[in-house]
Design a protein around this motif. Structure first.
Motif, PDB file in Angstrom:
ATOM      1  N   THR A 451       0.841  -1.197   0.000  1.00 26.92           N
ATOM      2  CA  THR A 451       0.000   0.000   0.000  1.00 26.92           C
ATOM      3  C   THR A 451       0.877   1.249   0.000  1.00 26.92           C
ATOM      4  N   LEU A 452       0.227   2.372  -0.239  1.00 21.30           N
ATOM      5  CA  LEU A 452       0.938   3.650  -0.270  1.00 21.30           C
ATOM      6  C   LEU A 452       1.668   3.904   1.053  1.00 21.30           C
ATOM      7  N   ASP A 453       0.993   3.634   2.167  1.00 24.15           N
ATOM      8  CA  ASP A 453       1.660   3.915   3.448  1.00 24.15           C
ATOM      9  C   ASP A 453       2.726   2.873   3.774  1.00 24.15           C
ATOM     10  N   ALA A 500       5.286   8.779  -5.377  1.00 27.87           N
ATOM     11  CA  ALA A 500       5.332   9.973  -4.523  1.00 27.87           C
ATOM     12  C   ALA A 500       5.805   9.586  -3.117  1.00 27.87           C
ATOM     13  N   ALA A 501       5.252   8.465  -2.614  1.00 25.75           N
ATOM     14  CA  ALA A 501       5.685   7.990  -1.291  1.00 25.75           C
ATOM     15  C   ALA A 501       7.159   7.595  -1.334  1.00 25.75           C
ATOM     16  N   LEU A 502       7.543   6.896  -2.387  1.00 29.11           N
ATOM     17  CA  LEU A 502       8.941   6.497  -2.562  1.00 29.11           C
ATOM     18  C   LEU A 502       9.868   7.710  -2.554  1.00 29.11           C
ATOM     19  N   SER A 503       9.423   8.770  -3.227  1.00 27.95           N
ATOM     20  CA  SER A 503      10.321   9.929  -3.372  1.00 27.95           C
ATOM     21  C   SER A 503      10.686  10.520  -2.008  1.00 27.95           C
ATOM     22  N   ASN A 512      11.503  14.484   9.029  1.00 30.00           N
ATOM     23  CA  ASN A 512      10.721  15.485   8.302  1.00 30.00           C
ATOM     24  C   ASN A 512       9.583  14.842   7.503  1.00 30.00           C
ATOM     25  N   LYS A 513       9.447  13.523   7.639  1.00 27.51           N
ATOM     26  CA  LYS A 513       8.358  12.822   6.944  1.00 27.51           C
ATOM     27  C   LYS A 513       7.102  12.845   7.813  1.00 27.51           C
ATOM     28  N   ASP A 514       5.956  12.884   7.134  1.00 33.27           N
ATOM     29  CA  ASP A 514       4.699  12.907   7.885  1.00 33.27           C
ATOM     30  C   ASP A 514       3.595  12.395   6.958  1.00 33.27           C
ATOM     31  N   TRP A 515       3.005  11.274   7.352  1.00 37.50           N
ATOM     32  CA  TRP A 515       2.029  10.608   6.482  1.00 37.50           C
ATOM     33  C   TRP A 515       0.827  11.506   6.164  1.00 37.50           C
ATOM     34  N   ASN A 535      -2.133   7.875 -15.878  1.00 37.42           N
ATOM     35  CA  ASN A 535      -3.140   7.115 -15.158  1.00 37.42           C
ATOM     36  C   ASN A 535      -2.608   6.893 -13.741  1.00 37.42           C
ATOM     37  N   TYR A 536      -3.458   6.942 -12.742  1.00 43.51           N
ATOM     38  CA  TYR A 536      -2.968   6.720 -11.371  1.00 43.51           C
ATOM     39  C   TYR A 536      -4.088   6.154 -10.524  1.00 43.51           C
ATOM     40  N   ARG A 537      -3.691   5.528  -9.431  1.00 39.16           N
ATOM     41  CA  ARG A 537      -4.695   4.975  -8.530  1.00 39.16           C
ATOM     42  C   ARG A 537      -5.108   6.045  -7.514  1.00 39.16           C
ATOM     43  N   ALA A 538      -6.411   6.074  -7.227  1.00 37.27           N
ATOM     44  CA  ALA A 538      -6.898   7.057  -6.252  1.00 37.27           C
ATOM     45  C   ALA A 538      -6.150   6.871  -4.938  1.00 37.27           C
ATOM     46  N   ILE A 539      -5.923   7.979  -4.247  1.00 39.66           N
ATOM     47  CA  ILE A 539      -5.130   7.941  -3.016  1.00 39.66           C
ATOM     48  C   ILE A 539      -5.860   7.150  -1.932  1.00 39.66           C
ATOM     49  N   SER A 540      -5.177   6.186  -1.384  1.00 37.58           N
ATOM     50  CA  SER A 540      -5.715   5.474  -0.226  1.00 37.58           C
ATOM     51  C   SER A 540      -4.534   4.861   0.507  1.00 37.58           C
ATOM     52  N   ARG A 541      -4.802   4.345   1.644  1.00 38.37           N
ATOM     53  CA  ARG A 541      -3.734   3.710   2.415  1.00 38.37           C
ATOM     54  C   ARG A 541      -3.191   2.486   1.712  1.00 38.37           C
TER      55      ARG A 541
END
Ligand code: ACM
Ligand code: ZN
Length: 541
Positions: A451-453, A500-503, A512-515, A535-541
């Motif tokens: 997941t993104l998180d 984006a999360a990877l970056s 300095n990171k904050d979910w 194309n991208y997946r809608a933001i979710s956990r």
């Protein structure tokens, strides 16, 4: 008169996206810069008459200026002029300041008279430009001006190696998509494109000395359907990149400060090469370009001198195309079955004194022999190798950088042995895995769940590492394997917004990171994805 009022009304609707003026917001930027200090020196207005000021005699800085002009134009429609020199009126000033430590570091200062972007080198200036472009809303087209608030930003990346891998072996992707992939890397401040160019299912790079690699090895007869290992689509599938196309991609990436690291995966994942030149296999074939996924028992014959002649010839042509210091030589998923049975491989084991012990078999050491020999060859040409973590099994090639992918344990082991490490554990960094465990409405993926998180929470410097071992962790990479990803649109869906999360794992210091902040800032970045046709997946956990 009525018609005039209608026209004014229509125009005001068209402009209403930004009411004539947009506001830049540095708190929207991904990856988050190290230090953002708001100022009280008014704000700077970017408008049609604003100049981009670029120092003379520096082609990299001129390229930076053109990128900035292009980015501002894409977001606002404003067409800024570039001026070469040291001084002019209100301007966005680009400069190199050698007092800034780190070639990718930059400082960005805004007051009412100018925006000053200074980098430790032109690369740092490029990242300052990325920050400015992401602070300006993506969709302010037809705005007369952009209000940029007074600020001082000081920023530098956490890691020097910030990569993404694209597998073009399972499916070939057109050059236009490869460039779009590189654009996405640049948008996320990444600086390495790991290009996985050879696979069991297709060889994708033109090699003049071995033309059959592409006439035979770039096309498979058919492809298994979905996850049914007994059903095939009956449709040939292939493609490869000519040398001119590869040069074009390497230049396109270099202009964006991205190094392309090619991978020739050896001695396994070589069915396409074996189908082209069966004498390179232990049994002599016949072989065919693989039509199904998975690990294949047929690999290069390490007992045969012709194999090394072939590899050195291939790498000679690869090195001519790719100026990268690193060359990726694969090394993953190599079954030992054929080597155990092959008289040539067994003779090599005897002649080289490769023995088994409680930890490793003689065949494990045969792979080490192969990797070390290729490393020696590439080192002699001034290059360094990266290999997947399996190269640790046996006697690891002495100067190799290790890509830890089955987890983080190999990264720890490699760092303990004094090797540089790139962290790419599948549990966090495999973007071919599902993005949710609720997969009913997801397109078919290889499995897993990242997941993104999950991506966001990855910490590459393990607590059990010493400070010295932390220094061996040179970076982080995500991998996009493409067994089930046959189109650019699907590849984008799997990349975004996980990139984006990877970056922020790659660029931003952990404290300095904050979910929650990332999720809020993504709203702004996603508008870039939309505007630029990703194309991208809608933001979710
Ligand atoms: C890998 O995923 N086989 C490196
Ligand atoms: Zn053999």
């Amino acid at each position: 008169m009525k018609r005039f009022i209608a026209a004014v009304f229509t125009a005001s609707i068209l402009l209403s996206g930004c009411a004539g003026q947009a506001d830049a917001d540095f708190d929207n930027v991904i990856p988050r810069p190290a230090e953002i200090t708001s100022g009280d020196a008014g704000s700077f207005k970017i408008k049609r008459s604003t100049k981009i000021l670029c120092p003379p005699g520096d082609s990299a800085m001129l390229r930076n200026a053109h990128f900035l002009a292009q980015y501002i134009n894409e977001s606002t429609g404003l067409d800024l002029d570039i001026k070469i020199g040291k001084k002019c009126g209100k301007a966005i000033v680009l400069a190199v300041d050698t007092l800034i430590a780190g070639e990718e570091a930059y400082a960005l200062k805004v007051d009412k008279n100018r925006i000053l972007i200074e980098g430790g080198s032109p690369k740092g200036v490029f990242y300052g430009i990325q920050t400015l472009r992401k602070a300006v809303p993506a969709e302010t087209e037809n705005c007369a001006s952009v209000n940029v608030p007074s600020v001082k930003i000081v920023d530098a990346p956490r890691f020097g190696y910030r990569g993404m891998m694209l597998d073009v072996g399972r499916y070939w992707f057109p050059v236009d998509f490869v460039k779009k992939f590189i654009d996405a890397l640049a948008l996320h401040n990444m600086n390495v494109f790991h290009w996985h160019l050879t696979e069991d299912q297709g060889w994708r790079i033109q090699i003049d000395k071995y033309p059959k690699l592409t006439t035979v090895g770039s096309v498979r007869r058919e492809t298994m359907i979905g996850k049914d290992w007994d059903a095939f689509d009956g449709t040939p599938c292939g493609g490869f990149y000519t040398k001119d196309e590869i040069r074009e991609v390497v230049k396109y990436a270099a202009d964006r400060n991205i190094t392309v690291i090619p991978e020739i995966d050896l001695p396994g994942h070589m069915m396409a090469a074996l189908a082209s030149y069966p004498e390179l296999g232990c049994t002599g074939g016949p072989y065919e370009v693989a039509t199904s996924w998975g690990i294949k028992p047929d690999v290069l014959c390490v007992g045969n001198e012709k194999t090394f002649e072939f590899l050195e010839d291939v790498f000679d042509e690869v090195m001519e195309l790719f100026p990268s210091e690193y060359i990726h030589v694969g090394g993953d998923e190599v079954p030992r079955d054929r080597w155990r049975e092959c008289p040539k491989c067994q003779a090599r084991i005897r002649n080289e004194g490769l023995s088994s012990d409680s930890k490793y078999s003689a065949e494990d050491r045969l792979q080490s022999y192969c990797m070390a020999r290729i490393e020696k060859y590439l080192n002699s040409k001034g290059r360094r190798i990266i290999g997947w973590e399996e190269i640790l099994k046996g006697d690891v090639a002495p100067n190799a950088t290790v890509m830890s992918w089955r987890g983080v344990a190999s990264g720890l082991e490699a760092a303990r042995l004094g090797h540089d490490v790139i962290m790419s554990p599948c549990q966090y960094m495999y973007f071919d895995y599902y993005q949710t465990d609720d997969i009913e409405n997801e397109p078919l993926a290889i499995g897993g769940c990242v997941t993104l998180d999950t991506v966001y929470n990855f910490e590459p410097e393990l607590p059990e590492m010493t400070p010295e071992q932390h220094r061996h962790v040179i970076g982080v990479q995500a991998n996009l394997w493409t067994e089930y990803i046959s189109t650019p649109e699907y590849a984008e869906y799997m990349m975004l917004p996980r990139m984006a999360a990877l970056s922020e794992v790659q660029w931003t210091q952990p404290d300095n990171k904050d979910w929650n902040s990332l999720v809020a800032r993504l709203e702004s970045l996603v508008k870039f994805y939309e505007r630029d046709g990703y194309n991208y997946r809608a933001i979710s956990r």
